[in-house]
Structure formats: C-alpha cells, structure tokens
Scaffold this motif. Structure first.
Motif, PDB file in Angstrom:
ATOM      1  N   ASN A 172     -10.688  -4.666   6.140  1.00  0.00           N
ATOM      2  CA  ASN A 172     -11.617  -3.117   5.851  1.00  0.00           C
ATOM      3  C   ASN A 172     -10.595  -2.275   6.257  1.00  0.00           C
ATOM      4  O   ASN A 172     -11.221  -1.196   6.846  1.00  0.00           O
ATOM      5  CB  ASN A 172     -12.915  -3.477   6.873  1.00  0.00           C
ATOM      6  CG  ASN A 172     -13.936  -4.344   6.545  1.00  0.00           C
ATOM      7  OD1 ASN A 172     -14.264  -4.433   5.405  1.00  0.00           O
ATOM      8  ND2 ASN A 172     -14.199  -5.159   7.565  1.00  0.00           N
ATOM      9  N   CYS A 173      -9.518  -2.259   6.162  1.00  0.00           N
ATOM     10  CA  CYS A 173      -8.240  -1.342   6.282  1.00  0.00           C
ATOM     11  C   CYS A 173      -8.228  -0.490   4.763  1.00  0.00           C
ATOM     12  O   CYS A 173      -8.349  -1.039   3.873  1.00  0.00           O
ATOM     13  CB  CYS A 173      -7.204  -1.830   6.889  1.00  0.00           C
ATOM     14  SG  CYS A 173      -7.397  -2.529   8.436  1.00  0.00           S
ATOM     15  N   ILE A 174      -7.762   0.713   5.109  1.00  0.00           N
ATOM     16  CA  ILE A 174      -7.207   1.534   3.962  1.00  0.00           C
ATOM     17  C   ILE A 174      -5.494   1.707   3.933  1.00  0.00           C
ATOM     18  O   ILE A 174      -5.340   2.202   5.114  1.00  0.00           O
ATOM     19  CB  ILE A 174      -7.815   2.945   3.846  1.00  0.00           C
ATOM     20  CG1 ILE A 174      -9.628   2.656   3.847  1.00  0.00           C
ATOM     21  CG2 ILE A 174      -7.584   3.789   2.754  1.00  0.00           C
ATOM     22  CD1 ILE A 174     -10.294   3.998   4.016  1.00  0.00           C
ATOM     23  N   PHE A 175      -5.082   1.690   2.886  1.00  0.00           N
ATOM     24  CA  PHE A 175      -3.556   1.750   2.913  1.00  0.00           C
ATOM     25  C   PHE A 175      -3.441   2.809   1.789  1.00  0.00           C
ATOM     26  O   PHE A 175      -3.884   2.714   0.625  1.00  0.00           O
ATOM     27  CB  PHE A 175      -2.942   0.813   2.670  1.00  0.00           C
ATOM     28  CG  PHE A 175      -2.828  -0.535   3.580  1.00  0.00           C
ATOM     29  CD1 PHE A 175      -1.879  -0.496   4.518  1.00  0.00           C
ATOM     30  CD2 PHE A 175      -3.945  -1.224   3.684  1.00  0.00           C
ATOM     31  CE1 PHE A 175      -1.789  -1.600   5.596  1.00  0.00           C
ATOM     32  CE2 PHE A 175      -3.984  -2.523   4.622  1.00  0.00           C
ATOM     33  CZ  PHE A 175      -3.020  -2.376   5.530  1.00  0.00           C
ATOM     34  N   ILE A 176      -3.065   4.053   2.157  1.00  0.00           N
ATOM     35  CA  ILE A 176      -2.964   5.218   1.321  1.00  0.00           C
ATOM     36  C   ILE A 176      -1.626   6.023   1.566  1.00  0.00           C
ATOM     37  O   ILE A 176      -0.994   6.027   2.704  1.00  0.00           O
ATOM     38  CB  ILE A 176      -4.092   6.169   1.512  1.00  0.00           C
ATOM     39  CG1 ILE A 176      -4.018   7.238   0.501  1.00  0.00           C
ATOM     40  CG2 ILE A 176      -4.267   6.446   2.902  1.00  0.00           C
ATOM     41  CD1 ILE A 176      -5.473   8.330   0.583  1.00  0.00           C
ATOM     42  N   ASP A 177      -1.154   6.373   0.473  1.00  0.00           N
ATOM     43  CA  ASP A 177       0.238   7.238   0.631  1.00  0.00           C
ATOM     44  C   ASP A 177       1.451   6.768   1.177  1.00  0.00           C
ATOM     45  O   ASP A 177       2.106   7.425   1.901  1.00  0.00           O
ATOM     46  CB  ASP A 177      -0.318   8.730   1.279  1.00  0.00           C
ATOM     47  CG  ASP A 177      -1.120   9.426   0.468  1.00  0.00           C
ATOM     48  OD1 ASP A 177      -0.901   9.333  -0.849  1.00  0.00           O
ATOM     49  OD2 ASP A 177      -2.143  10.078   0.775  1.00  0.00           O
ATOM     50  N   ASN A 178       1.618   5.512   1.209  1.00  0.00           N
ATOM     51  CA  ASN A 178       2.815   4.829   1.770  1.00  0.00           C
ATOM     52  C   ASN A 178       3.999   4.487   0.548  1.00  0.00           C
ATOM     53  O   ASN A 178       3.637   4.294  -0.679  1.00  0.00           O
ATOM     54  CB  ASN A 178       2.262   3.372   2.412  1.00  0.00           C
ATOM     55  CG  ASN A 178       1.193   3.551   3.680  1.00  0.00           C
ATOM     56  OD1 ASN A 178       1.772   4.241   4.491  1.00  0.00           O
ATOM     57  ND2 ASN A 178      -0.073   3.328   3.139  1.00  0.00           N
ATOM     58  N   LYS A 179       5.242   4.727   1.277  1.00  0.00           N
ATOM     59  CA  LYS A 179       6.354   4.623   0.526  1.00  0.00           C
ATOM     60  C   LYS A 179       6.875   3.219   0.272  1.00  0.00           C
ATOM     61  O   LYS A 179       6.789   2.404   1.531  1.00  0.00           O
ATOM     62  CB  LYS A 179       7.277   5.638   0.817  1.00  0.00           C
ATOM     63  CG  LYS A 179       8.489   5.849   0.133  1.00  0.00           C
ATOM     64  CD  LYS A 179       9.651   6.572   0.797  1.00  0.00           C
ATOM     65  CE  LYS A 179      10.809   6.885  -0.215  1.00  0.00           C
ATOM     66  NZ  LYS A 179      11.755   7.883   0.415  1.00  0.00           N
ATOM     67  N   SER A 180       7.686   3.115  -0.775  1.00  0.00           N
ATOM     68  CA  SER A 180       8.273   1.680  -0.708  1.00  0.00           C
ATOM     69  C   SER A 180       9.526   1.783  -1.294  1.00  0.00           C
ATOM     70  O   SER A 180      10.078   2.819  -1.926  1.00  0.00           O
ATOM     71  CB  SER A 180       7.630   0.454  -1.398  1.00  0.00           C
ATOM     72  OG  SER A 180       6.183   0.524  -1.232  1.00  0.00           O
ATOM     73  N   ASN A 181      10.505   0.846  -1.020  1.00  0.00           N
ATOM     74  CA  ASN A 181      11.739   0.829  -1.817  1.00  0.00           C
ATOM     75  C   ASN A 181      11.386   0.359  -3.143  1.00  0.00           C
ATOM     76  O   ASN A 181      10.596  -0.222  -3.480  1.00  0.00           O
ATOM     77  CB  ASN A 181      12.953   0.237  -1.235  1.00  0.00           C
ATOM     78  CG  ASN A 181      12.629  -1.463  -1.331  1.00  0.00           C
ATOM     79  OD1 ASN A 181      12.432  -1.930  -2.266  1.00  0.00           O
ATOM     80  ND2 ASN A 181      12.644  -1.960  -0.028  1.00  0.00           N
ATOM     81  N   ASN A 182      12.375   0.748  -4.103  1.00  0.00           N
ATOM     82  CA  ASN A 182      12.119   0.576  -5.483  1.00  0.00           C
ATOM     83  C   ASN A 182      13.143  -0.409  -6.026  1.00  0.00           C
ATOM     84  O   ASN A 182      13.435  -0.095  -7.553  1.00  0.00           O
ATOM     85  CB  ASN A 182      11.891   1.864  -6.339  1.00  0.00           C
ATOM     86  CG  ASN A 182      10.839   1.668  -7.595  1.00  0.00           C
ATOM     87  OD1 ASN A 182      10.099   0.966  -7.613  1.00  0.00           O
ATOM     88  ND2 ASN A 182      10.873   2.623  -8.536  1.00  0.00           N
ATOM     89  N   ILE A 183      13.609  -1.302  -5.615  1.00  0.00           N
ATOM     90  CA  ILE A 183      14.555  -2.058  -5.938  1.00  0.00           C
ATOM     91  C   ILE A 183      13.848  -3.190  -7.088  1.00  0.00           C
ATOM     92  O   ILE A 183      12.894  -3.629  -6.728  1.00  0.00           O
ATOM     93  CB  ILE A 183      15.378  -3.002  -4.883  1.00  0.00           C
ATOM     94  CG1 ILE A 183      15.936  -1.895  -3.953  1.00  0.00           C
ATOM     95  CG2 ILE A 183      16.475  -3.769  -5.586  1.00  0.00           C
ATOM     96  CD1 ILE A 183      16.524  -2.161  -2.683  1.00  0.00           C
TER      97      ILE A 183
END
Length: 485
Positions: free
Chosen positions: A280-291
């Motif tokens: 029941n968590c929310i993950f929003i507006d998080n960055k990742s590397n794009n390899i």
C-alpha cells in the motif's frame, strides 16, 4: 516709666518668642540633617550556563533557566520571569507565578515564534528597591530532528510531530518504528539503510476519514512536514533524484506499509534474504539511470529478496517504476498509473527484470498485463526444475542477444495472446523507451527460446517457431531466413 516698662516687657516677650522659635528651627534643622538609612544596591545577575544565549527545543523537551544573583548590602532578593517575542524587555510580559530563581520551559507540540526570556531580580532594603535584568535568552521550537551521519543502535519509535531531516546518512542497526503521519526529508544524496540486525517498521495508515502516510521525500519538498528553515526562501524546488533512497540490507526483515517515496533515485531497494513486506505504498517522481541494459527503478527487489511480499503499491511519474529478479513473481495487485488519472503513467512503462538468473527454487509467474516485462543485464534466463508461467496477454521484451532457455527438467507455460519480443518492439505492449531513438527494430534482435529437450536443435521448438506470439527473434537459429521487413 510704666509705659517704658510696659514697652520693655513687650520687647522682652517678643525677643523671647523669637529666641524660642529660633531654637525650634535649630532642633528641626538638627533632625533634618540626620544621616539617611542606606538604600539598596543593584543586584549582580546572570543566567547560569548562558552559553550563546539560545537553545532549540523539540516537542516535549524541557529547558530550565536558572538565575544566579547576589548583593553585598544585605538586601533581600526577589525574582520575576518575563517573556516576549521581541528582544526588548520593555515589551515583555510577566509570567504569572514564576517568581523563583529557576524557570522550567516545556516545548509545545506545535511550532511557535522565537521567544525571549528574562528574569528581573529586585533587591529590597529599608523600604526601597533596585532591580536588574538578565540578558535575554531565546528559545526556538523547531520540531526538526536532524541526522548527519548517525547510527541508530537502540530500539526506538519516532514521533510523528517531528520532521526528521537526514543531511547525510543514517544507519539503522536496531528496530526503528516510524508511526503514521511522520515525514522524513533527505538532503542531496542522503540515504537510510539497515545493517546487522536492524529493521524498519513503517506504520502508515489510510482510512476513509484520513490519510496518514509516512513520507520519505526531498529536503525541498515543502508540501509535507516542516519546511527546513535554511531552504525556506530557496528558489530551488524538489525534483527527481534529490536523494538516494532507503536500502534494506540487514539480517532482519523490514515492514513498510502506507508510505510515500518521492523525489529519490532508487527510492527503496530490498537487498536481503528475508521476507520483507512493502504494501500500500506510493512511488512517485523518482529518478532512474537510463542505461539500456541496466536501468534502475523506483523500487528494486534484488535476487536475494525474492521471498519479499510487495503488493497493492502504486507507481507513477517515475522514470522506471519497478525492477525485479527474473525469478520473482510480481503481484498483479500493484498498479502502474495514477489511480485518479489512468493516463498518468511512468516515463518508461515496463517492469525491469534482471536476467542472468536461474529459476530453480520455485515456480515463477509473470502475470502483469498493464505493462511489459523488460529482461536486461545479461544474455540468458534459465528455467530448471520448475515452471515459468507467462500469463494471458502478457508481453515480455528481451534485450539484444538474449535467450530464454528451458532445461530438460524445466517447463514453460505460455498464455493466450502473450507475446515474446525484442526490446525495441513498439507494436506490442508499451513503447518502453518513450520515443527515445534506440534504432530500428529488426528480426534477430534477440535469440529466442531454447528447449534442451530438442537438442541439438534447441531453437527448433513449438514455442520459438510460433509466429503469432514470438517476434523479432533470430529465425536463422532454426533454419529460416530472418524477414527483411
């Protein structure tokens, strides 16, 4: 003669009266010039342990101010404490009942203006008084708890009335319980991790009446918690990648419920072998590397954490939402869009799977249909001794040169309308590269499905040669020519 005598008598009477009056004045004069009784002197006063004259208190904290005062004239000292919101005792108000040499301050549960305190000490002697004021002592109620490279070594429960500010890192080596409504803010590149026997228990709560998530967010996020004062007037705003996430490494399992992870880079990673819970968590507006062959994601479930329970979570506006091992079954109760607007998804709408894994401990299912699976990071996935079930309408995309191998003791179940294809294929499933130029899709971009039971022609099998469900594989592996279009 009688007249003369009478006149003389009259003169004598007047003279006597003058003398008498003069004598009274003299007596009165002597009394008026008698030395006055000594008046009081100004007392010498100061606040003990004054330091720099200020302190910051948090909710429930106490601070006792104590005056040391003295006189050398034997006078009697009395005390009165004052407070005000300006550094000016003339504008201060007396605190009722606070008339001793000490005054205990208890911080309120909410933030208040900076408050100044003084003590007025009065010396009384012979019916007269002289007073002296201490220097001001100011108290700030912040309710921000700061960590800057700290270790939590004893079991502790945080207080939701505080905002916790991690300036560098905090390592949890005991039990840390974070109650509903708590806000944790992280500065650039700051992170939290568990080590040893540490564990984190996050007890957010959502009901029809009230949403009380626990927030893990950026130090520039002014929408929740207390604004970090040093950034209150900053023109910078919170953004993706502001901080470095929460890492579960310890030998104990952590449990995280009803939390919001925002503005991080890999917001949460499960790295241990225990059954961690993320629900029941929310993950929003998080960055990742794009390899291309190794993208990160907002939530990562490493191979050692394959027993973890991750369900009923929401992912949107992340670069990549979720990364798992190829031998992890993703719960279909997770959703990958904003529940209030299904058009708001993630930039790269795919579940990243770490390949180079052998499915040999238990049966695995790939059943999520909302977005494709994207197999990366190696050239193979083995199925050995167990079953890999790919559900109906599921799309799996493989990186260049990869193959899926079903060994003699393994089994592959391919559902109706499921698709196995290459990573560049935008015709089936989402465009996982969001319009980025990754080159044209070509037949042979991935190797296909190998079946050891068909050895030596491992690629010549009913699944790999199924031209309705297997796309852009290398047909030359089973004796055909790759299409040119």
């Amino acid at each position: 003669m009688k007249l003369a005598k009478h006149s003389l008598f009259k003169v004598l009477i007047i003279s006597s009266l003058v003398i008498a009056l003069t004598g009274c004045d003299a007596i009165m004069g002597l009394l008026g010039n008698e030395p006055e009784l000594d008046g009081p002197k100004y007392p010498s006063v100061e606040i003990a342990d004054y330091g720099d004259g200020s302190a910051t208190l948090h909710y429930g904290d106490e601070k006792t101010l104590t005056v040391t005062a003295s006189v050398t004239d034997g006078g009697s000292l009395s005390y009165q404490w004052y407070k005000g919101t300006a550094n000016n005792p003339d504008k201060a108000s007396a605190i009722s009942g606070e008339t001793s040499a000490s005054y205990k301050i208890t911080a309120p549960s909410e933030e208040v203006e900076k408050t100044y305190y003084w003590c007025k000490v009065t010396n009384s002697k012979n019916g007269k008084t002289e007073s002296a004021w201490t220097y001001a002592y100011d108290i700030t109620v912040s309710n921000i708890i700061t960590f800057g490279g700290d270790s939590i070594d004893e079991n502790i429960t945080w207080n939701s009335k505080y905002t916790y500010y991690v300036k560098d890192w905090v390592v949890v080596k005991a039990s840390l319980t974070i109650p509903k409504g708590t806000v944790v803010k992280f500065k650039n590149d700051a992170y939290m991790e568990t080590e040893g026997s540490g564990l984190i228990i996050v007890n957010g709560s959502v009901t029809d009446e009230k949403k009380e998530y626990v927030y893990f967010t950026s130090y520039l996020d002014h929408s929740v918690g207390i604004i970090i004062p040093e950034f209150a007037d900053s023109l910078a705003t919170a953004g993706k990648g502001d901080w470095s996430g929460v890492r579960i490494n310890a030998t104990n399992a952590s449990k995280i419920e009803y939390a919001v992870f925002r503005y991080s880079n890999v917001a949460l990673s499960l790295n241990n072998e225990k059954i961690n819970t993320v629900e029941n968590c929310i993950f929003i507006d998080n960055k990742s590397n794009n390899i291309v062959d190794k993208p990160s994601a907002a939530l990562e479930i490493k191979g050692d954490a394959n027993e973890s329970i991750v369900k009923n979570n929401i992912f949107y506006n992340n670069d990549w939402p979720l990364k798992v091992s190829a031998n992890y079954t993703v719960d279909t109760l997770n959703i990958f869009h904003n529940p209030e607007d299904e058009n708001i998804k993630n930039v790269h709408q795919a579940i990243v799977m770490e390949a180079g894994k052998t499915i040999e401990k238990k049966n695995i299912s790939w059943n999520v249909t909302e977005l494709p699976y994207y197999a990366t990071d190696s050239d193979w996935i083995y199925v050995k001794g167990h079953t890999l079930s790919i559900g109906d309408n599921v799309v799996v995309k493989f990186n260049s040169g990869m193959y899926l191998e079903i060994e003699d003791t393994g089994n592959l179940e391919l559902g109706t309308n499921s698709i196995l294809t290459c990573w560049k294929d935008n015709e089936h499933g989402e465009d996982i590269w969001a319009g980025e130029d990754v080159g044209d899709v070509e037949w042979g971009d991935w190797e296909g499905v190998r079946m050891n039971s068909y050895d030596p022609k491992v690629y010549d099998n009913p699944i790999n040669t199924d031209k309705t469900r297997v796309w852009y594989n290398n047909r030359e592996n089973y004796g055909e020519t790759n299409p040119t279009e």
